[in-house]
Motif scaffolding. Structure first.
Motif, PDB file in Angstrom:
ATOM      1  N   TRP A 164      -5.286  -3.978   9.477  1.00 26.57           N
ATOM      2  CA  TRP A 164      -3.914  -4.475   9.282  1.00 26.57           C
ATOM      3  C   TRP A 164      -3.931  -5.856   8.640  1.00 26.57           C
ATOM      4  O   TRP A 164      -4.603  -6.755   9.123  1.00 26.57           O
ATOM      5  CB  TRP A 164      -3.192  -4.584  10.621  1.00 26.57           C
ATOM      6  CG  TRP A 164      -2.946  -3.319  11.381  1.00 26.57           C
ATOM      7  CD1 TRP A 164      -3.353  -3.050  12.648  1.00 26.57           C
ATOM      8  CD2 TRP A 164      -2.204  -2.169  10.952  1.00 26.57           C
ATOM      9  NE1 TRP A 164      -2.922  -1.797  13.036  1.00 26.57           N
ATOM     10  CE2 TRP A 164      -2.215  -1.236  12.020  1.00 26.57           C
ATOM     11  CE3 TRP A 164      -1.536  -1.827   9.780  1.00 26.57           C
ATOM     12  CZ2 TRP A 164      -1.590   0.005  11.954  1.00 26.57           C
ATOM     13  CZ3 TRP A 164      -0.912  -0.592   9.705  1.00 26.57           C
ATOM     14  CH2 TRP A 164      -0.941   0.315  10.780  1.00 26.57           C
ATOM     15  N   GLN A 165      -3.200  -5.988   7.560  1.00 27.42           N
ATOM     16  CA  GLN A 165      -3.063  -7.321   6.960  1.00 27.42           C
ATOM     17  C   GLN A 165      -1.626  -7.587   6.546  1.00 27.42           C
ATOM     18  O   GLN A 165      -1.334  -8.535   5.828  1.00 27.42           O
ATOM     19  CB  GLN A 165      -4.046  -7.514   5.785  1.00 27.42           C
ATOM     20  CG  GLN A 165      -4.108  -6.390   4.729  1.00 27.42           C
ATOM     21  CD  GLN A 165      -3.045  -6.476   3.657  1.00 27.42           C
ATOM     22  OE1 GLN A 165      -1.899  -6.642   3.977  1.00 27.42           O
ATOM     23  NE2 GLN A 165      -3.437  -6.381   2.388  1.00 27.42           N
ATOM     24  N   GLY A 166      -0.698  -6.754   7.020  1.00 26.97           N
ATOM     25  CA  GLY A 166       0.719  -7.050   6.868  1.00 26.97           C
ATOM     26  C   GLY A 166       1.370  -6.586   5.587  1.00 26.97           C
ATOM     27  O   GLY A 166       2.549  -6.857   5.358  1.00 26.97           O
ATOM     28  N   ALA A 167       0.635  -5.862   4.734  1.00 29.78           N
ATOM     29  CA  ALA A 167       1.194  -5.446   3.450  1.00 29.78           C
ATOM     30  C   ALA A 167       2.420  -4.549   3.643  1.00 29.78           C
ATOM     31  O   ALA A 167       2.542  -3.843   4.635  1.00 29.78           O
ATOM     32  CB  ALA A 167       0.143  -4.686   2.638  1.00 29.78           C
ATOM     33  N   ARG A 168       3.299  -4.592   2.658  1.00 32.59           N
ATOM     34  CA  ARG A 168       4.406  -3.640   2.563  1.00 32.59           C
ATOM     35  C   ARG A 168       3.813  -2.225   2.518  1.00 32.59           C
ATOM     36  O   ARG A 168       2.732  -2.021   1.944  1.00 32.59           O
ATOM     37  CB  ARG A 168       5.140  -3.943   1.254  1.00 32.59           C
ATOM     38  CG  ARG A 168       6.383  -3.150   0.989  1.00 32.59           C
ATOM     39  CD  ARG A 168       6.797  -3.374  -0.460  1.00 32.59           C
ATOM     40  NE  ARG A 168       7.321  -4.707  -0.736  1.00 32.59           N
ATOM     41  CZ  ARG A 168       8.591  -5.069  -0.574  1.00 32.59           C
ATOM     42  NH1 ARG A 168       9.475  -4.198  -0.138  1.00 32.59           N
ATOM     43  NH2 ARG A 168       8.986  -6.289  -0.867  1.00 32.59           N
ATOM     44  N   VAL A 203       0.865  -1.186   0.000  1.00 34.99           N
ATOM     45  CA  VAL A 203       0.000   0.000   0.000  1.00 34.99           C
ATOM     46  C   VAL A 203       0.899   1.233   0.000  1.00 34.99           C
ATOM     47  O   VAL A 203       1.884   1.304   0.741  1.00 34.99           O
ATOM     48  CB  VAL A 203      -0.993  -0.014   1.192  1.00 34.99           C
ATOM     49  CG1 VAL A 203      -0.275  -0.115   2.522  1.00 34.99           C
ATOM     50  CG2 VAL A 203      -1.889   1.215   1.172  1.00 34.99           C
ATOM     51  N   VAL A 204       0.581   2.163  -0.909  1.00 35.31           N
ATOM     52  CA  VAL A 204       1.350   3.408  -0.997  1.00 35.31           C
ATOM     53  C   VAL A 204       0.401   4.571  -0.718  1.00 35.31           C
ATOM     54  O   VAL A 204      -0.595   4.749  -1.428  1.00 35.31           O
ATOM     55  CB  VAL A 204       1.997   3.584  -2.381  1.00 35.31           C
ATOM     56  CG1 VAL A 204       2.879   4.841  -2.381  1.00 35.31           C
ATOM     57  CG2 VAL A 204       2.812   2.359  -2.772  1.00 35.31           C
ATOM     58  N   GLY A 205       0.702   5.342   0.292  1.00 35.99           N
ATOM     59  CA  GLY A 205      -0.123   6.488   0.651  1.00 35.99           C
ATOM     60  C   GLY A 205       0.548   7.782   0.229  1.00 35.99           C
ATOM     61  O   GLY A 205       1.735   7.990   0.475  1.00 35.99           O
ATOM     62  N   ALA A 206      -0.232   8.649  -0.451  1.00 39.66           N
ATOM     63  CA  ALA A 206       0.230  10.010  -0.742  1.00 39.66           C
ATOM     64  C   ALA A 206      -0.107  10.865   0.466  1.00 39.66           C
ATOM     65  O   ALA A 206      -1.253  10.886   0.915  1.00 39.66           O
ATOM     66  CB  ALA A 206      -0.436  10.544  -2.003  1.00 39.66           C
ATOM     67  N   ALA A 241       0.507   3.865   6.176  1.00 45.03           N
ATOM     68  CA  ALA A 241       0.120   3.019   7.308  1.00 45.03           C
ATOM     69  C   ALA A 241      -1.243   3.437   7.870  1.00 45.03           C
ATOM     70  O   ALA A 241      -2.002   2.598   8.356  1.00 45.03           O
ATOM     71  CB  ALA A 241       1.185   3.083   8.401  1.00 45.03           C
ATOM     72  N   THR A 242      -1.543   4.726   7.791  1.00 41.45           N
ATOM     73  CA  THR A 242      -2.842   5.200   8.288  1.00 41.45           C
ATOM     74  C   THR A 242      -3.987   4.567   7.504  1.00 41.45           C
ATOM     75  O   THR A 242      -4.982   4.114   8.090  1.00 41.45           O
ATOM     76  CB  THR A 242      -2.906   6.740   8.195  1.00 41.45           C
ATOM     77  OG1 THR A 242      -1.852   7.285   8.997  1.00 41.45           O
ATOM     78  CG2 THR A 242      -4.247   7.264   8.684  1.00 41.45           C
ATOM     79  N   PHE A 243      -3.830   4.522   6.181  1.00 45.91           N
ATOM     80  CA  PHE A 243      -4.869   3.878   5.359  1.00 45.91           C
ATOM     81  C   PHE A 243      -4.896   2.366   5.610  1.00 45.91           C
ATOM     82  O   PHE A 243      -5.963   1.759   5.671  1.00 45.91           O
ATOM     83  CB  PHE A 243      -4.644   4.168   3.874  1.00 45.91           C
ATOM     84  CG  PHE A 243      -4.792   5.635   3.509  1.00 45.91           C
ATOM     85  CD1 PHE A 243      -5.884   6.377   3.949  1.00 45.91           C
ATOM     86  CD2 PHE A 243      -3.845   6.268   2.717  1.00 45.91           C
ATOM     87  CE1 PHE A 243      -6.023   7.721   3.617  1.00 45.91           C
ATOM     88  CE2 PHE A 243      -3.968   7.617   2.377  1.00 45.91           C
ATOM     89  CZ  PHE A 243      -5.063   8.339   2.829  1.00 45.91           C
ATOM     90  N   ALA A 244      -3.709   1.763   5.749  1.00 44.16           N
ATOM     91  CA  ALA A 244      -3.652   0.313   5.987  1.00 44.16           C
ATOM     92  C   ALA A 244      -4.349  -0.038   7.300  1.00 44.16           C
ATOM     93  O   ALA A 244      -5.081  -1.028   7.394  1.00 44.16           O
ATOM     94  CB  ALA A 244      -2.198  -0.155   6.011  1.00 44.16           C
ATOM     95  N   ARG A 245      -4.140   0.804   8.301  1.00 43.91           N
ATOM     96  CA  ARG A 245      -4.778   0.567   9.601  1.00 43.91           C
ATOM     97  C   ARG A 245      -6.293   0.695   9.480  1.00 43.91           C
ATOM     98  O   ARG A 245      -7.055  -0.121  10.027  1.00 43.91           O
ATOM     99  CB  ARG A 245      -4.236   1.581  10.610  1.00 43.91           C
ATOM    100  CG  ARG A 245      -4.813   1.475  11.998  1.00 43.91           C
ATOM    101  CD  ARG A 245      -4.059   2.439  12.911  1.00 43.91           C
ATOM    102  NE  ARG A 245      -4.523   2.385  14.287  1.00 43.91           N
ATOM    103  CZ  ARG A 245      -5.417   3.240  14.815  1.00 43.91           C
ATOM    104  NH1 ARG A 245      -5.945   4.191  14.061  1.00 43.91           N
ATOM    105  NH2 ARG A 245      -5.774   3.141  16.075  1.00 43.91           N
TER     106      ARG A 245
END
Lengths: 396, 154
Positions: free
Chosen positions: A72-76, A47-50, A64-68
């Protein structure tokens, strides 16, 4: 030339002033893009966040904010910032990971919750920050720079405020057909002329607003797309992320002075034109191959400048294109059929991603009323504060 | 009332000089002669320059208008203005300096509007006041660009 990556899905949270945090918009856009791709979030490898500077610490760690928020599923994870070009940098990061074999599927997300009125620098007494200095010493807002460029065009090329208004009229007509746009009402030239002057010669309706919004893309390798049964995906063929060359002779935000051209003869081509040129070279195409373009119309006058910089016409001929209707829907080379920033307002880290969402829907032939018939090739162009070039070429 | 005059940024322009002698201060590379404004005191930014000493240098007094605009609305902080006083628009002008081959921004002198600054017309740099703190008895000084009646570059 580099390899292609596939656009599996595109999604947005509509632009507006919704009064919620940027995470909400990003999460909604991400879910829309995943749904569009038919990909489950757990399948995403990266996951890449701008980033946004306006969300406090979570904004600076957008990935990481979007991933959270998605669970959480452990993505790079990667978080990138390049002002208005942040979205393109995020796309380019995802592309590089896919082409390097680091991930099969990458989610790119950008979202912002912008304050009303002028953008302002981060707080505190920061005398080593050129952005802080231009406000402290000159009160030079972003529209002030747009005003300087606009007047320069009037003096050099004979552009008129009426020409600038035509850009707003064109983009508002397109935005009226876009459910994701913030402003969805047609605008007349008279309404532009009646709006208040902000930075002479530009009026309120010549200048883009600041908005809330979110945009996301699901990118994958072309092979992965085929394995998923997407035989003919929209493909990203080039991403340009160039910097200027010395000496840069045009004032850019937040400059107080240009480089000096005493020692080195400046390039005959502007920085902005080098942004598109790098994308064309990487894609192996030229402006004559384009079906449509999405350019960064921070102001109406700046859209005319982009026409020239992406090679749709020669220097000084931008106004002629809009007068002829060449860049309107149904014209020779439609520009900003999404409605552009004129209809969206700027949600900084989402904007360059939103441009690619529009290309995706257009190249799929799913843009509804604002469809450019038979669209095969599109370019986006954008420029981030301080010297971040950004352009994306997508094909089908 | 006596005022303590404080430059809004130290080292960007001459202080305590008569109006005729007032200049912006940049730095010039002894290696390639490139001029930097705002001043660069670390390394020359010309990538082809082997690197020289950066020496303080006054910039040209006069230049020509590259473009101009104005600020009809109050800019946000850190621009200093009194929200209790109605906003008075000011003019912003980008000036091309022939000898330095560069463009430098600045506010125009009070009362000078965009109509007074056609692109290509001659202006000169003069001392100006950016903001004033009456309670503290201080003013922040800056540079302003002002049209030159005769219109000669030198």
């Amino acid at each position: 030339m580099t390899g292609d990556v596939a656009v599996l899905g595109a999604g947005m949270h509509p632009w507006g002033k919704w009064g919620r945090g940027f995470v909400t918009y990003g999460q909604a856009a991400a879910r829309a893009a995943l749904d569009d791709a038919g990909i489950g979030w757990p399948e995403v490898g990266s996951v890449v966040g701008a980033q946004t500077v306006r969300g406090g610490y979570p904004g600076y760690v957008a990935g990481a904010t979007f991933a959270r928020a998605l669970g959480w599923q452990g993505a790079r994870v990667t978080s990138v910032y390049a002002a208005c070009a942040s979205g393109a940098q995020a796309i380019n990061t995802a592309r590089a990971q896919i082409l390097a074999g680091m991930a099969d599927v990458v989610l790119v997300v950008g979202a912002d919750a912008a304050p009303k009125g002028f953008f302002a620098p981060a707080g505190g007494e920061r005398r080593d920050d050129p952005d802080w200095l231009r406000f402290r010493v000159l009160g030079a807002t972003n529209p002030a720079y747009f005003g300087l460029y606009a007047r320069r065009r009037m003096a050099l090329y004979g552009d008129t405020p009426e020409d600038f208004a035509l850009v707003k009229v064109k983009n508002a007509a397109a935005g009226a057909m876009n459910a994701n746009a913030r402003y969805r009402k047609p605008v007349t030239a008279e309404e532009v002329a009646a709006s208040a002057v902000v930075a002479d010669p530009l009026r309120l309706l010549d200048i883009c607003a600041t908005s809330d919004g979110g945009a996301a893309l699901v990118l994958s390798s072309v092979e992965f797309a085929r394995r998923r049964g997407v035989a003919d995906p929209v493909r990203i063929r080039a991403v340009s992320t160039v910097t200027p060359t010395f000496p840069r002779t045009v004032l850019d935000l937040p400059d107080i002075g240009t480089d000096s051209a005493v020692a080195v003869e400046p390039s005959p081509k502007s920085f902005r034109s080098s942004i598109a040129r790098a994308a064309y070279e990487e894609a192996g195409i030229g402006p004559e191959d384009l079906s449509l373009a999405e350019v960064y119309d921070l102001s109406t006058a700046l859209e005319l400048e982009w026409y020239e910089d992406i090679g749709l016409c020669g220097a000084g001929e931008g106004a002629k294109l809009v007068r002829e209707g060449a860049t309107a829907l149904g014209g020779r080379i439609p520009v900003n059929v999404s409605g552009g920033l004129a209809s969206f307002g700027e949600a900084v880290p989402a904007q360059a991603i939103a441009q690619v969402c529009e290309l995706t829907w257009q190249l799929r032939g799913r843009a509804g009323e604002r469809q450019v018939p038979g669209a095969r090739v599109g370019i986006t162009a954008n420029q981030g504060l301080f010297g971040h070039g950004s352009a994306v070429v997508a094909v089908r | 009332m006596p005022h303590t005059r404080i430059p809004v940024v130290a080292g960007w322009f001459t202080e305590d000089t008569a109006e005729e002698e007032f200049r912006l201060l940049g730095t010039r590379c002894s290696g390639c002669r490139s001029v930097h404004f705002p001043r660069e005191d670390g390394h020359c930014r010309n990538p082809g320059c082997p690197g020289g000493e950066l020496e303080e240098v006054p910039l040209s007094k006069r230049g020509t208008v590259w473009s101009c605009t104005d600020g009809r609305y109050r800019p946000p902080p850190p621009y200093v203005s009194d929200p209790g006083v109605p906003w008075v628009p000011y003019t912003l002008v980008a000036v091309e300096l022939a000898a330095e081959r560069m463009v430098v921004l600045g506010q125009a002198a009070p009362g000078v509007g965009v109509d007074d600054l056609p692109v290509g017309s001659v202006v000169e740099v003069v001392p100006g006041v950016l903001d004033e703190d009456r309670a503290a008895g201080t003013v922040h000084t800056t540079w302003n660009w002002r049209p030159v009646a005769a219109g000669a570059l030198s």
